[in-house]
Scaffold this active site. Structure first.
Site, PDB file in Angstrom:
ATOM      1  N   ARG A 100       6.934  -2.423  19.762  1.00 29.99           N
ATOM      2  CA  ARG A 100       6.098  -3.281  18.919  1.00 29.99           C
ATOM      3  C   ARG A 100       5.650  -4.541  19.652  1.00 29.99           C
ATOM      4  O   ARG A 100       4.578  -5.072  19.359  1.00 29.99           O
ATOM      5  CB  ARG A 100       6.854  -3.636  17.632  1.00 29.99           C
ATOM      6  N   TYR A 104       1.963  -6.299  19.590  1.00 28.60           N
ATOM      7  CA  TYR A 104       1.674  -7.685  19.209  1.00 28.60           C
ATOM      8  C   TYR A 104       0.903  -8.426  20.295  1.00 28.60           C
ATOM      9  O   TYR A 104       0.029  -9.239  20.017  1.00 28.60           O
ATOM     10  CB  TYR A 104       2.973  -8.412  18.878  1.00 28.60           C
ATOM     11  N   TYR A 126      -0.922 -10.312   6.555  1.00 27.67           N
ATOM     12  CA  TYR A 126      -0.414 -10.302   5.185  1.00 27.67           C
ATOM     13  C   TYR A 126       0.784 -11.238   5.048  1.00 27.67           C
ATOM     14  O   TYR A 126       1.465 -11.568   6.012  1.00 27.67           O
ATOM     15  CB  TYR A 126      -0.083  -8.882   4.729  1.00 27.67           C
TER      16      TYR A 126
END
Length: 861
Positions: A100, A104, A126
């Protein structure tokens, strides 16, 4: 992002064997913001679909060149696309088993690439875009290092939703917030006397990504740690916020040991959050309470005194529970019906223009950017603002903005008086509204409602009081240029403009104004000393004044340039010409308080000059006012018919058969540096029937000729504009007099057969006639400056000072200036109204016990 509300929000477990990269050299320094074109703004979309967007976030999305987003639901995606078609979904950079952290880095980089092209870029994440998020912080940090403007706007986080849904206040009795992997990895301290919130409990120690979810193989490690501190039977609330409108919020209670059940364990996902209530409350530290003055020495806390209400949900058995209505609560409720808002309470009282302006600045980023570059431009170009509101916007002071929007009725009344002193239209409307309510016993309420509709939440009684107070303590009431007589000779023009006093065009230093007396001293570097007592002369005493009597502001007192103070009052100043036509200062630039000269005063031949389409001045025909019975006016070979004269202003219309329309203001000029030609002059406008009225003066004339018609016109226009201000002042004075009379009449209207009512009604009728006379003068003045903005006193020049000339033939025998009482001059009232101490905002002091120390620096969306 702020929460594990969707499966994309999972932590990247740190690789403890990863290579350590040395920090950049000390020579690396971020560049100042804004040196390069382009702007980056990161906003949050909240957790709940669409509805948790802030107004500011939506506005930034709408106005961006490029939008990049990672959001929790398809409805929010659709909303973003509807607001900006140049939007890109960053979710596509995730992939199964892909680290991940790589995702990013890529998310941040695609935003930075567009930023470097000079675009306005918005990133939408979000939840809260800065809580448990890596790409947002990375992009902002790099952008700032490279010299770009970059900022983050807050969003509604998963924790915000948790507080609302579960019903806890993090400040009572404090709250710890941890990311679950970070809690274990760094052996964070747990405090069982506070609330505990744990994020990302469904993907502990995992650093890659799985579209279909995670096998939470390390979950029991977390349960072991919690059981050590809280015990196996302590409550754990499994929480998942609702995202779509059709969704329901998950709030399930388990014990720590129940979470080891394989069936229950499967319910914990990557978007799960745990809440643990306090196990017990920390006792009050009595020594600290005594030091803070919150408890007297020797006193003890009674059992149950610390019991909270509302109670903490699911708290342990050792946490006491308070009651809703104890003695204190019942006593407070009993006082509710008799409660009166205190004197220090100030509700919202602002003009509609101010409210609209502040809303726009808060919700329109482009409008705010324009305002930030030039606050005065917005303040001066927005109609309907009061003078204090305009000043607050010009300064940008948070304290001033608060003070002008949250005011008392008395403050608003002063704002209204200041406004109508400069706006004859408002003064006329107020006069009519007051007079219409003369016989209405509910008139005060009706007038108050009208004032509120105009943006002034106050009462006519408060306005009456403000008017009386301002006459004594505010120079705003006397703002104009005054012609003076000093020792029987024409004295210097004295101008009061925007709270500044001028002698000629020299600023007076260290003056004082109190109880209607203006003073200054030559010892402070002024060219003179003075003690001047101001008054607004009216005929509201019930006794008619002689024809052509002076009505308006004037001052009497002492004025001297050297030596000792005169033994007796020697100075008279008026807003306008003196009865004989003599005077000084601006050379005849008076106000509504003088009646204006007869047309015979202006009999002569005038060389005229007009503005060409190229903007230069050229000479034109001779304007002649004949010395015949009719005082015929001709312009070259053309005869002017049906002209009118009022307050030294002559006007005629093409609709009466004239070759063109014209409005011109006459004055007797005494030589000054700006206008060295002596004698009668005029300035004004002329335009053909087929053309609109010009926006500015385009015609001037004088006896003889001038090599600088532009300078002549400008000087005369200044004098004319100051006369306009004087006329407006006259309208305002008459409106205040009428308002006072109407208030008395309304008070007597309960018995319309009484002598008090008849006298009050007669006074109101007379005040109305006086107001109409002043308004008639203003109507002519309005025509003269039709299509022009009202004069901005900050920009309007000060009339040139004229040398002293002998006007000993001026008859001032009826002016009594010998009894001016100046013994009570109070110069201690130093004005400190502009000292801004309201900027200190302590309303949002955060006393929560949130631990944000050493938040896992590799925790990400």
């Amino acid at each position: 992002m702020s929460s594990p509300a969707v499966e994309t929000k999972v932590p990247a477990s740190p690789d403890v064997t990863a290579e350590v990269i040395p920090a950049p050299p000390s020579s690396h320094r971020p560049l100042p913001f804004g040196l390069r074109p382009g702007k980056l703004v990161i906003v949050g979309s909240g957790i709940g679909s669409i509805g948790q967007f802030t107004l500011s976030a939506v506005a930034h999305i709408e106005q961006a060149d490029r939008v990049f987003f990672v959001v929790a639901d398809p409805a929010t995606e659709a909303f973003i696309y509807s607001k900006n078609k140049n939007s890109v979904d960053l979710y596509k950079f995730y992939d199964d088993k892909k680290p991940r952290m790589d995702t990013y880095i890529q998310m941040a980089e695609v935003m930075l690439r567009e930023l470097r092209k000079g675009y306005s870029v918005v990133g939408v994440i979000y939840g809260h875009p800065g809580v448990f998020v890596t790409p947002s912080h990375r992009a902002i940090s790099i952008a700032r290092d490279e010299g770009y403007s970059a900022k983050m706007l807050p969003g509604v986080s998963a924790e915000d939703n948790l507080f609302a849904d579960i019903g806890i206040d993090p400040s009572r009795p404090g709250c710890l917030t941890y990311e679950a992997t970070d809690l274990l990895l760094r052996n964070r301290t747990l405090v069982p006397s506070s609330h505990l919130v744990l994020f990302q409990v469904g993907c502990i120690g995992l650093s890659d990504f799985r579209f279909k979810g995670f096998d939470n193989i390390n979950f029991d490690v977390l349960l072991d740690r919690l059981e050590q501190v809280y015990g196996p039977d302590h409550a754990v609330i499994h929480y998942m916020a609702a995202v779509l409108p059709q969704s329901t919020t998950t709030i399930d209670r388990y014990t720590i040991k129940e979470l080891r059940d394989p069936v229950i364990k499967k319910r914990i996902t990557a978007i799960s959050t745990f809440y643990l209530p306090p196990k017990a409350l920390s006792p009050l530290h009595e020594e600290s309470a005594a030091k803070l003055g919150l408890m007297k020495a020797g006193y003890k806390i009674l059992d149950g005194a610390q019991a909270p209400y509302p109670p903490f949900p699911w708290a342990g058995p050792n946490v006491p529970i308070g009651i809703a209505y104890g003695r204190r609560e019942l006593a407070a409720v009993a006082k509710l019906d008799s409660h009166v808002p205190p004197a220090n309470y100030k509700p919202l009282r602002a003009s509609n223009a101010m409210k609209s302006t502040m809303i726009k600045l808060a919700t329109d980023p482009k409008a705010f950017a324009q305002y930030s570059r030039n606050p005065a431009l917005l303040a001066n170009s927005t109609p309907g603002l009061t003078t204090p509101e305009r000043k607050a916007l010009q300064t940008g002071s948070q304290g001033l903005v608060r003070s002008v929007m949250k005011t008392s009725p008395e403050d608003v009344a002063k704002q209204f008086v200041q406004a109508e002193l400069r706006d004859p239209t408002l003064a006329k409307q107020y006069s009519q509204e007051c007079y219409d309510q003369t016989g209405n016993t509910d008139g005060i309420a009706v007038i108050s409602a009208w004032l509120k509709s105009k943006g002034y939440d106050t009462t006519p009684t408060a306005i009456n009081d403000a008017w009386a107070d301002m006459q004594a303590n505010s120079l705003d009431v006397y703002q104009s240029t005054y012609n003076t007589m000093v020792d029987g000779k024409s004295g210097p023009a004295i101008t009061i403009k925007s709270g500044v006093v001028y002698i000629g065009n020299t600023v007076v230093k260290k003056f004082a104004f109190s109880k209607s007396v203006l003073t200054w001293s030559s010892t402070d570097g002024n060219p003179s000393s003075a003690t001047l007592s101001f008054v607004v002369l009216t005929d509201d005493d019930g006794q008619p004044l002689p024809a052509n009597s002076y009505i308006g502001p004037q001052f009497t007192g002492f004025y001297w340039t050297s030596g000792a103070k005169p033994a007796a009052a020697n100075t008279l100043g008026r807003n306008g010409a003196f009865p004989s036509g003599g005077g000084g200062g601006s050379g005849g630039g008076g106000g509504s308080s003088s009646q204006g000269a007869d047309i015979s005063t202006w009999v002569d031949s005038y060389q005229t000059y007009v503005v060409t389409t190229a903007g230069s001045w050229k000479d034109e025909d001779i304007l002649k006012i004949d010395d015949d019975t009719a005082h015929t006016i001709t312009y070259g070979p053309l005869k002017i018919v049906k002209y009118s004269l009022s307050n030294d202003t002559v006007s005629w219309s093409a609709t009466d058969g004239n070759p063109f329309n014209a409005v011109i203001f006459f004055k007797v000029n005494k030589p000054t540096k700006a206008n060295p030609t002596a004698g009668n002059q005029f300035v004004g406008k002329k335009w053909l029937p087929s053309d609109p009225a010009p926006a500015a003066v385009n015609w001037t004339g004088l006896i003889g000729s001038t090599a600088d018609p532009k300078g002549t016109a400008a000087a005369n226009a200044t004098a004319s504009m100051w006369k306009s201000i004087g006329i407006n002042l006259g309208v305002a004075v008459s409106a205040m007099v009428l308002g006072t009379a109407v208030i008395k009449a309304i008070g007597a209207a309960w018995d319309k057969g009484s002598a008090a009512w008849k006298a009050a009604k007669a006074a109101a009728d007379k005040a109305k006639k006086d107001a109409e006379a002043a308004e008639k003068d203003s109507a002519v003045d309005d025509e003269k400056f039709a299509d022009e903005e009202p004069p901005d006193l900050e920009e309007l020049p000060i009339p040139d000072a004229d040398p002293l000339v002998d006007v000993t033939d001026v008859d001032v025998t009826d002016v009594d200036v010998t009894d001016v009482d100046v013994t009570d001059v109070d110069v201690t009232d130093v004005d400190v109204t502009d000292v801004d101490v309201t900027d200190v905002d302590v309303t949002d002091v955060d006393v929560t016990d949130v631990d944000v120390v050493d938040v896992l620096d590799v925790v990400v969306i």
